[in-house]
Design an enzyme around this catalytic site. Structure first.
Site, short mmCIF file in Angstrom:
data_model
loop_
_atom_site.label_atom_id
_atom_site.label_comp_id
_atom_site.label_asym_id
_atom_site.label_seq_id
_atom_site.Cartn_x
_atom_site.Cartn_y
_atom_site.Cartn_z
CD GLN A 1 -1.15 0.06 3.73
OE1 GLN A 1 -1.60 -1.05 4.05
NE2 GLN A 1 -1.45 1.16 4.40
CG HIS B 1 -2.83 -2.49 9.72
ND1 HIS B 1 -2.77 -1.71 8.59
CD2 HIS B 1 -2.15 -3.64 9.41
CE1 HIS B 1 -2.09 -2.33 7.64
NE2 HIS B 1 -1.71 -3.50 8.11
CB CYS C 1 -4.64 -1.04 5.80
SG CYS C 1 -5.56 -0.14 7.08
#
Length: 340
Positions: free
Chosen positions: A143, A283, A149
């Site tokens: 990414q 995340h 994410c």
């Protein structure tokens, strides 16, 4: 007289100890300088001026010391190593490479979140599962410095269910989600469920080849040909690793996790135990399997989106069936998967 001799000996001993400590510190400093230069060469890091290099070296040195101290403990089930993130503070790392937003309650996930848990009645999960071996996982992606994410995790789950239901593995476009999923905020973060909702409302998502990743939000081009579709999405019952096991035995599952902290940042291999992370989900990753190590430790297999130079070629094994119901690093708190 005896007390004077004792005082002299104490002063001499203190002086020698201080000198040894100073020499030890000097040796680490010299070693750190050399390792920083090697690290810069390995990761092609160039600083704009000497002052920036000096400040980044101090951060690198702190991370290096943490890594080396950690790895001296032979009882740990995983290892750390300096990597491309090692000249970043934990705060910088979180700001650049995280980006998951989590709903306050799963009831807020609107009508596309079906009421039932499709995999509730699964009885046979087996000792292990690796969706890579089933051909349902594309190569690890990167990414970059964009907090999306959420897009990579969602796309990996859709790639998985598409392969399982249609028989073909196709790499899908994170950039389409980044550009066109206006309910999320691009590199500024996003919700997994809103990524799935966009794919449903858009009647599909295109391939990575036709809409390649750019590391930043661009103008939306939603007229590309559709390569995969989903009908709905469901959440796994919260704080229930057994329910998560049932789901992952049937398909890859997107999860939120606390990916901040020096240990997660510099994980290089082994079974991460969650000691250095909390449960606040920062995340998004994708659970693509599970198993048990030779030492008898149960683990989840996570696909990350930080490139193959992080972890075990881009993957992490993290402890499964921990004492806390929310799972290691909170991975059982918010798990969601698409339906074909």
């Amino acid at each position: 007289m005896a007390s004077i001799i004792f005082l002299i000996l104490a002063i001499l001993l203190c002086s020698r100890t201080s000198g040894a400590t100073s020499r030890g510190g000097g040796l680490f400093e010299a070693s750190a300088v050399e390792k920083h230069e090697q690290w810069m060469s390995r990761f092609h890091r160039v600083y704009s001026h000497d002052a920036e290099k000096a400040s980044r070296f101090e951060i690198f040195k702190k991370n290096l010391k943490f890594v080396e101290s950690f790895n001296m403990n032979a009882n740990k089930t995983y290892k750390l190593d300096v990597n491309k993130f090692s000249d970043l503070t934990d705060e910088e790392f979180k700001a650049r490479y995280m980006g998951l937003l989590v709903p306050e309650a799963t009831s807020s996930l609107d009508s596309y979140n079906t009421v039932s848990f499709t995999h509730e009645n699964v009885t046979e999960t087996g000792e292990s599962m690796d969706w890579r071996q089933e051909g349902a996982v594309t190569p690890v992606k990167n990414q970059g410095q964009c907090g999306c994410c959420w897009a990579f995790s969602a796309v990996a789950a859709v790639e998985g269910i598409t392969k399982i239901s249609k028989g073909e593995l196709v790499s899908l476009s994170e950039q389409q989600l980044l550009d066109c999923n206006t309910e999320n905020t691009g590199c500024g973060g996003g919700y997994l469920w809103k990524a799935f909702k966009y794919i449903i409302n858009n009647q599909g998502i295109t391939t990575e080849d036709s809409y390649p990743y750019q590391t930043s939000q661009q103008t939306c081009y939603s007229t590309r040909s559709v390569a995969a579709t989903i009908s709905a999405y469901e959440t796994v019952p919260q704080n229930d690793e057994e329910a998560l096991l049932k789901a992952v035995s049937q398909q890859p599952v997107s999860v939120g996790i606390d990916g901040s902290g020096a240990a997660f940042k510099q994980y290089s291999g082994g079974i991460f135990d969650g000691e250095y992370c909390g449960t606040y989900q920062t995340h998004a990753v994708t659970v693509v399997g599970y198993g048990t190590s030779e030492e008898g430790i149960k683990y989840w297999l996570l696909k990350n989106s930080w490139g193959e130079q992080w972890g075990e070629n881009g993957y992490m094994r993290i402890k499964r069936d921990v004492d806390a119901p929310e799972g290691a690093c909170g991975l059982a708190q918010y798990a969601i998967y698409p339906l074909a």
